[in-house]
Design a protein around this motif. Structure first.
Motif, PDB file in Angstrom:
ATOM      1  N   THR A  97       0.837  -1.204   0.000  1.00  0.00           N
ATOM      2  CA  THR A  97       0.000   0.000   0.000  1.00  0.00           C
ATOM      3  C   THR A  97       0.873   1.257   0.000  1.00  0.00           C
ATOM      4  OG1 THR A  97      -1.549  -1.269   1.359  1.00  0.00           O
ATOM      5  CG2 THR A  97      -1.946   1.087   1.178  1.00  0.00           C
ATOM      6  N   ASN A 134       2.591   2.351  10.321  1.00  0.00           N
ATOM      7  CA  ASN A 134       1.267   2.350   9.698  1.00  0.00           C
ATOM      8  C   ASN A 134       0.218   1.827  10.677  1.00  0.00           C
ATOM      9  OD1 ASN A 134      -0.669   2.546   7.684  1.00  0.00           O
ATOM     10  ND2 ASN A 134      -0.108   0.612   6.702  1.00  0.00           N
ATOM     11  N   LEU A 157      -4.762   4.109  11.279  1.00  0.00           N
ATOM     12  CA  LEU A 157      -5.556   2.941  10.890  1.00  0.00           C
ATOM     13  C   LEU A 157      -6.826   3.456  10.229  1.00  0.00           C
ATOM     14  CD1 LEU A 157      -6.103  -0.182  11.187  1.00  0.00           C
ATOM     15  CD2 LEU A 157      -7.346   0.403  13.273  1.00  0.00           C
ATOM     16  N   GLU A 161     -11.330   1.232   6.327  1.00  0.00           N
ATOM     17  CA  GLU A 161     -11.459   0.273   5.229  1.00  0.00           C
ATOM     18  C   GLU A 161     -10.109  -0.060   4.605  1.00  0.00           C
ATOM     19  OE1 GLU A 161     -14.218   1.845   2.395  1.00  0.00           O
ATOM     20  OE2 GLU A 161     -15.891   0.911   3.472  1.00  0.00           O
TER      21      GLU A 161
HETATM   22  N1  LIG Z   1      -3.519   2.417   7.276  1.00  0.00           N
HETATM   23  C1  LIG Z   1      -4.272   1.354   6.978  1.00  0.00           C
HETATM   24  N2  LIG Z   1      -5.518   1.236   7.496  1.00  0.00           N
HETATM   25  C2  LIG Z   1      -6.285   0.167   7.201  1.00  0.00           C
HETATM   26  N3  LIG Z   1      -5.922  -0.823   6.396  1.00  0.00           N
HETATM   27  C3  LIG Z   1      -4.691  -0.755   5.846  1.00  0.00           C
HETATM   28  C4  LIG Z   1      -3.804   0.328   6.111  1.00  0.00           C
HETATM   29  N4  LIG Z   1      -2.672   0.115   5.430  1.00  0.00           N
HETATM   30  C5  LIG Z   1      -2.824  -1.067   4.770  1.00  0.00           C
HETATM   31  N5  LIG Z   1      -4.047  -1.584   5.022  1.00  0.00           N
HETATM   32  C6  LIG Z   1      -4.587  -2.862   4.574  1.00  0.00           C
HETATM   33  O1  LIG Z   1      -3.841  -3.892   5.195  1.00  0.00           O
HETATM   34  C7  LIG Z   1      -3.705  -5.012   4.315  1.00  0.00           C
HETATM   35  C8  LIG Z   1      -2.239  -5.336   4.135  1.00  0.00           C
HETATM   36  O2  LIG Z   1      -1.611  -4.269   3.446  1.00  0.00           O
HETATM   37  P1  LIG Z   1      -0.477  -4.526   2.367  1.00  0.00           P
HETATM   38  O3  LIG Z   1      -0.901  -5.567   1.409  1.00  0.00           O
HETATM   39  O4  LIG Z   1      -0.087  -3.199   1.839  1.00  0.00           O
HETATM   40  O5  LIG Z   1       0.643  -5.106   3.346  1.00  0.00           O
HETATM   41  P2  LIG Z   1       2.014  -5.815   2.934  1.00  0.00           P
HETATM   42  O6  LIG Z   1       2.977  -5.410   3.991  1.00  0.00           O
HETATM   43  O7  LIG Z   1       2.348  -5.509   1.532  1.00  0.00           O
HETATM   44  O8  LIG Z   1       1.617  -7.336   3.099  1.00  0.00           O
HETATM   45  P3  LIG Z   1       2.478  -8.616   2.560  1.00  0.00           P
HETATM   46  O9  LIG Z   1       3.591  -8.767   3.524  1.00  0.00           O
HETATM   47  O10 LIG Z   1       1.479  -9.709   2.627  1.00  0.00           O
HETATM   48  O11 LIG Z   1       2.922  -8.274   1.190  1.00  0.00           O
HETATM   49  C9  LIG Z   1      -4.408  -4.637   3.029  1.00  0.00           C
HETATM   50  O12 LIG Z   1      -5.688  -5.179   3.037  1.00  0.00           O
HETATM   51  C10 LIG Z   1      -4.443  -3.103   3.077  1.00  0.00           C
HETATM   52  O13 LIG Z   1      -5.548  -2.573   2.371  1.00  0.00           O
END
Ligand SMILES: Nc1ncnc2c1ncn2[C@@H]1O[C@H](COP(=O)(O)OP(=O)(O)OP(=O)(O)O)[C@@H](O)[C@H]1O
Ligand SMILES: [Mg+2]
Length: 330
Positions: A24, A270, A309, A312
């Motif tokens: 994200t 985050n 946080l 959604e």
């Molecule tokens: N600030 C936030 N508030 C709410 N939801 C969030 C926030 N940041 C990310 N998310 C959600 O959290 C989930 C995980 O985010 P993301 O896929 O970016 O993490 P990642 O670190 O890339 O995970 P992975 O290690 O599996 O690749 C996603 O569903 C995303 O939409």
């Protein structure tokens, strides 16, 4: 902090523990930078590839257009290993005496599942993507796989350069040995010639080509190493949640990266809980603060950016733009 860093650099690596928001943050940063008129390539090195899920569309091993000024690419480790092994196998078959072709095939089949093979192949793709990407784009944003994987990957250019260097030195020694034998041949009525025989010149030719291959490989890895160790051009960002384990892993990842000659440029904390949404979340927020305090104590010189946080999940371009706007506020 993150956007200022992004604006000043050519390459960003976004790392951290699983599920903290790496993809994200990487995508929102890339989109925001593309919005400023820079040409941006967003690259996933994560075998799980959630870049496509995030953008709600398939993204694959070849570059696709995600938004104005923003392209996306998912490096596919399986495909990368296969094409890497095909390439290495073809080169080896050319370089080995023909009767060993069967051995080469056997070796390549075994190598497919060898430890480190995925990482080495992925690293070659990253090296190529950086080299070619820097010509075509103003900014490359790498969304990396969870911590352990990435720190091993980041240690590889150093290791692969040293390993290739060792092979080259060995090649050099055997070349000198060959030269000595050939000189013997000149002085001693073809003695060296008869020891080396006709195979010698074939072998010489092969050695020359092996050496060229190794030089090219060393060049690729040392170019990548130069880029990722260059603070002017490249920044490594760790994303984390303000929880005990992500904080401990962040401290560990920072130390591992440092050992590979890579400075972490900043931290993105985050999913901070709100203080004004009930007693439960307020209590969580207070707990998060304690973890953040210990993080700041362990890594006092690193800039930290915090993100709330959200109610959604972040999916699609509009949500990413809104997320990017938060990056410039916090
Ligand atoms: N600030 C936030 N508030 C709410 N939801 C969030 C926030 N940041 C990310 N998310 C959600 O959290 C989930 C995980 O985010 P993301 O896929 O970016 O993490 P990642 O670190 O890339 O995970 P992975 O290690 O599996 O690749 C996603 O569903 C995303 O939409
Ligand atoms: Mg991800």
């Amino acid at each position: 902090m993150l956007l200022e860093l992004a604006a000043q650099r050519r390459v960003l690596f976004i790392g951290g523990k699983g599920g903290v928001g790496k993809t994200t943050v990487a995508a929102a940063t890339a989109l925001q930078q593309a919005g400023t008129g820079r040409r941006v390539l967003l690259v996933s090195t994560d075998p799980a590839h959630n870049l496509g899920h995030l953008w709600n569309r398939p993204i694959g091993a070849s570059i696709v257009r995600l938004a104005a000024g923003l392209d996306g690419l998912e490096l596919d480790p399986e495909l990368t290993v296969r094409s890497h092994l095909n390439e290495v196998g073809a080169a080896l078959r050319r370089l080995m005496p023909p009767h060993l072709a069967g051995e080469v095939d056997k070796h390549m089949a075994l190598s497919r599942d060898a430890p480190g093979m995925h990482e080495a192949a992925l690293l070659e793709r990253i090296a190529d993507t950086v080299t070619q990407g820097l010509d075509r784009y103003d900014l490359l944003v790498f969304d990396t796989a969870p911590s352990g994987h990435t720190s091993r990957l980041m240690a590889l250019p150093e290791m692969m350069t040293a390993w290739t260097e060792g092979l080259l030195q060995r090649q050099e020694r055997s070349k000198r040995f060959g030269d000595v034998l050939r000189n013997l041949g000149k002085d001693d009525a073809g003695l060296g010639e008869s020891i080396l025989g006709r195979e010698a010149s074939d072998g010489d030719d092969r050695q020359q080509r092996v050496r060229q291959l190794l030089y090219r490989r060393r060049e690729r890895f040392s170019q990548l190493r130069d880029v990722i160790q260059d603070r002017q051009r490249c920044a490594f960002i760790i994303v984390l949640a303000a929880e005990r384990l992500p904080v401990l892993e962040t401290i560990e990842l920072q130390a591992q990266l440092q050992r590979s000659g890579i400075d972490v440029a900043g931290l993105v904390v985050n999913k901070r809980s709100p203080s004004n949404a009930g007693a439960f979340l307020a209590e969580r927020r207070a707990g998060e603060q304690r973890h953040l305090d210990s993080l700041q104590q362990a890594l006092p010189n690193l800039p930290i950016q915090q993100l709330p946080l959200l109610a959604e999940d972040v999916v699609g371009e509009a949500a990413l733009r809104a997320f990017g706007a938060r990056l410039s506020q916090s």
